[in-house]
Design a protein around this motif. Structure first.
Motif, PDB file in Angstrom:
ATOM      1  N   LEU A 129     -34.095  14.406  95.157  1.00 57.85           N
ATOM      2  CA  LEU A 129     -34.291  15.437  94.136  1.00 57.85           C
ATOM      3  C   LEU A 129     -33.829  14.969  92.763  1.00 57.85           C
ATOM      4  CD1 LEU A 129     -33.222  18.687  96.016  1.00 57.85           C
ATOM      5  CD2 LEU A 129     -35.527  17.878  95.534  1.00 57.85           C
ATOM      6  N   LYS A 183     -43.810  22.921 100.976  1.00 60.09           N
ATOM      7  CA  LYS A 183     -44.623  21.713 101.022  1.00 60.09           C
ATOM      8  C   LYS A 183     -46.089  22.119 101.140  1.00 60.09           C
ATOM      9  CE  LYS A 183     -41.648  17.948 102.486  1.00 60.09           C
ATOM     10  NZ  LYS A 183     -41.468  16.820 103.421  1.00 60.09           N
ATOM     11  N   CYS A 199     -40.687  23.945 106.782  1.00 62.79           N
ATOM     12  CA  CYS A 199     -40.468  22.659 106.105  1.00 62.79           C
ATOM     13  C   CYS A 199     -38.982  22.312 106.169  1.00 62.79           C
ATOM     14  CB  CYS A 199     -40.939  22.720 104.656  1.00 62.79           C
ATOM     15  SG  CYS A 199     -39.990  23.817 103.581  1.00 62.79           S
ATOM     16  N   PRO A 207     -39.988  20.086  90.758  1.00 63.08           N
ATOM     17  CA  PRO A 207     -40.650  19.131  91.651  1.00 63.08           C
ATOM     18  C   PRO A 207     -39.760  18.774  92.845  1.00 63.08           C
ATOM     19  CG  PRO A 207     -39.816  18.021  89.697  1.00 63.08           C
ATOM     20  CD  PRO A 207     -39.592  19.483  89.475  1.00 63.08           C
ATOM     21  N   TRP A 208     -40.335  18.864  94.036  1.00 57.35           N
ATOM     22  CA  TRP A 208     -39.624  18.468  95.245  1.00 57.35           C
ATOM     23  C   TRP A 208     -39.907  16.987  95.479  1.00 57.35           C
ATOM     24  CZ3 TRP A 208     -40.084  21.226 100.669  1.00 57.35           C
ATOM     25  CH2 TRP A 208     -39.192  20.628 101.569  1.00 57.35           C
ATOM     26  N   THR A 209     -39.096  16.180  94.875  1.00 57.24           N
ATOM     27  CA  THR A 209     -39.231  14.729  95.006  1.00 57.24           C
ATOM     28  C   THR A 209     -38.220  14.225  96.031  1.00 57.24           C
ATOM     29  OG1 THR A 209     -37.676  14.410  93.182  1.00 57.24           O
ATOM     30  CG2 THR A 209     -40.025  14.475  92.633  1.00 57.24           C
ATOM     31  N   GLU A 210     -38.338  12.986  96.398  1.00 54.89           N
ATOM     32  CA  GLU A 210     -37.383  12.363  97.315  1.00 54.89           C
ATOM     33  C   GLU A 210     -36.782  11.128  96.651  1.00 54.89           C
ATOM     34  OE1 GLU A 210     -39.203  11.543 101.054  1.00 54.89           O
ATOM     35  OE2 GLU A 210     -39.832  13.616 101.370  1.00 54.89           O
ATOM     36  N   TRP A 262     -39.109  25.030  94.673  1.00 55.41           N
ATOM     37  CA  TRP A 262     -39.167  23.580  94.824  1.00 55.41           C
ATOM     38  C   TRP A 262     -40.439  23.252  95.602  1.00 55.41           C
ATOM     39  CZ3 TRP A 262     -34.895  20.625  93.009  1.00 55.41           C
ATOM     40  CH2 TRP A 262     -33.756  21.370  92.657  1.00 55.41           C
ATOM     41  N   ALA A 304     -34.570  19.540 101.689  1.00 50.37           N
ATOM     42  CA  ALA A 304     -34.067  18.243 101.231  1.00 50.37           C
ATOM     43  C   ALA A 304     -32.592  18.101 101.625  1.00 50.37           C
ATOM     44  CB  ALA A 304     -34.224  18.133  99.717  1.00 50.37           C
ATOM     45  N   PHE A 340     -38.159  26.450  99.151  1.00 56.84           N
ATOM     46  CA  PHE A 340     -38.772  25.133  99.315  1.00 56.84           C
ATOM     47  C   PHE A 340     -40.147  25.272  99.975  1.00 56.84           C
ATOM     48  CE2 PHE A 340     -34.543  23.864  98.376  1.00 56.84           C
ATOM     49  CZ  PHE A 340     -34.602  22.547  97.938  1.00 56.84           C
ATOM     50  N   ASP A 363     -43.649  20.191  96.417  1.00 57.45           N
ATOM     51  CA  ASP A 363     -44.008  18.776  96.308  1.00 57.45           C
ATOM     52  C   ASP A 363     -45.305  18.546  95.532  1.00 57.45           C
ATOM     53  OD1 ASP A 363     -45.575  19.890  98.303  1.00 57.45           O
ATOM     54  OD2 ASP A 363     -45.582  18.098  99.559  1.00 57.45           O
ATOM     55  N   ASP A 364     -46.125  19.584  95.386  1.00 54.89           N
ATOM     56  CA  ASP A 364     -47.361  19.471  94.619  1.00 54.89           C
ATOM     57  C   ASP A 364     -47.663  20.817  93.976  1.00 54.89           C
ATOM     58  OD1 ASP A 364     -49.826  19.046  93.502  1.00 54.89           O
ATOM     59  OD2 ASP A 364     -50.878  18.653  95.397  1.00 54.89           O
TER      60      ASP A 364
END
Length: 377
Positions: A67, A12, A88, A62-65, A40, A91, A10, A42-43
């Motif tokens: 997942l 960020k 970080c 993509p590390w979305t919220e 994973w 999730a 993961f 986020d951008d």
């Protein structure tokens, strides 16, 4: 190791894509050694130029919220090793799914916190320590701290297999030709920086004095470095005129280049100005004189980190003074003296090459952590 593990890493992106750069190199190196990796992030937009070639065994997600549907990948292949890069927070729904799978009979993943690089003494003390988790879905689990570093008592540095052999066979003239850079034998200096105030003093110095009187071509990275150099050039009328009316400095602005081509840039140049964590490690492997602009912090903690790095490097006083000015401490810009800086970087590079690289140590550490966990179950 008798099987390929599934690694979930993961990341960020804070700014400047440095965290992503380190994570991608690690993921790619693990995949090249037969491991299965899910990154994973986020951008991931910077990967379009930083790492344009797909890697077998490596999937970017993509590390979305939350997942969402990507969490179903854990059903297809449960996580064996979980890495949170640079502190970080993983999730929570991912952790919850790992707990559910453990309850269903799957082995608990080894949870590793991959920390930032430093040469400070605390790194040796903290590397490899366990930490009990007391909250969240995985309360009661243990995470392990893994610190990159410059000594055998740390986690080492990222260095993929075959890197040094590739560098030994590198042809810089062919690389320059491929970039459309006409090279007439000038000394080559790369510039990858933030916006150091000392840049306004360095460029006139290069224009007037060059490299001990020899012409210099500055190869400037795209982005903040390119913008900073252009700002100085635009502000200083006559920058490209030395005392006799002839400048010893010429400048080539590069486009965004991949990590592979960035390595080639460092191998090409006689002196490398670098910034952040990933590029300073690559500059060490290049073995050329280097100047590091460390990522600035409000409490000036970065200056202690810089001093520890220079001590590890066994930097001569002239290089220490130059770093102080380049990183915004008090003091005038000292003369460029790369010939005096070359020996310490070459020596450090050779010394570090004798230590196991980070990925080799991480694979070993995972196995040891898993054995420790099994003994306590």
């Amino acid at each position: 190791m008798d099987r390929a593990l599934q690694w979930d890493i993961f990341c960020k992106v804070i700014d400047n894509h440095g965290d992503l750069g380190v994570c991608w190199r690690l993921c790619a190196d693990l995949a090249s050694r037969g491991q299965q990796v899910r990154l994973w992030v986020d951008d991931a937009s910077a990967l379009s130029w930083m790492a344009p070639v797909d890697r077998e065994g490596l999937t970017v997600l993509p590390w979305t919220e939350p997942l969402g549907i990507n969490l179903l990948r854990l059903d297809a292949r449960p996580c064996d090793v979980l890495i949170e890069a640079f502190g970080c927070d993983i999730a929570p729904e991912f952790l919850a799914e790992c707990v559910r799978q453990e309850d269903a009979g799957q082995p608990r993943p080894v949870w590793i916190n991959l920390e930032y690089l430093s040469a400070e003494p605390y790194v040796e003390r903290c590397h490899g320590l366990p930490s009990r988790v007391y909250s969240g879905p995985a309360s009661g689990w243990t995470k392990w701290f893994f610190y990159p570093g410059f000594t055998p008592s740390t986690g080492g540095l990222l260095r993929e297999e075959g890197l040094l052999e590739k560098q030994a066979g590198f042809d810089r003239k062919s690389w320059l030709d491929a970039q459309g850079i006409e090279w007439s034998g000038e000394k080559l200096v790369s510039m990858f920086c933030y916006e150091p105030p000392a840049l306004a003093a360095l460029l006139p110095q290069l224009a007037q004095h060059g490299w001990y009187g020899q012409p210099v071509r500055l190869l400037v990275a795209a982005g903040r470095a390119g913008n900073a150099v252009k700002a100085v050039v635009n502000d200083q009328i006559g920058l490209f005129s030395s005392q006799d009316g002839h400048s010893l400095l010429s400048i080539s602005y590069l486009p965004l280049i991949s990590q592979l081509e960035f390595d080639h840039l460092l191998w090409t140049c006689d002196l490398n100005f670098v910034r952040g964590e990933d590029s300073v490690v690559r500059a060490l492997w290049a073995g050329k004189p280097l100047v590091w602009q460390i990522y600035p912090q409000e409490d000036n903690a970065h200056l202690r980190k810089l001093q520890a790095f220079l001590a590890m490097l066994e930097a001569p006083s002239s290089l220490q003074l130059f770093h102080a000015a380049w990183n915004g401490r008090d003091g005038e810009m000292s003369p460029l003296d790369p010939d005096a800086w070359a020996a310490c970087v070459e020596s450090a590079s050779m010394r570090l090459q004798k230590q196991d690289d980070l990925t080799t140590q991480l694979l070993r550490f995972e196995s040891q952590a898993r054995d420790t966990a099994n003994q306590h179950q």
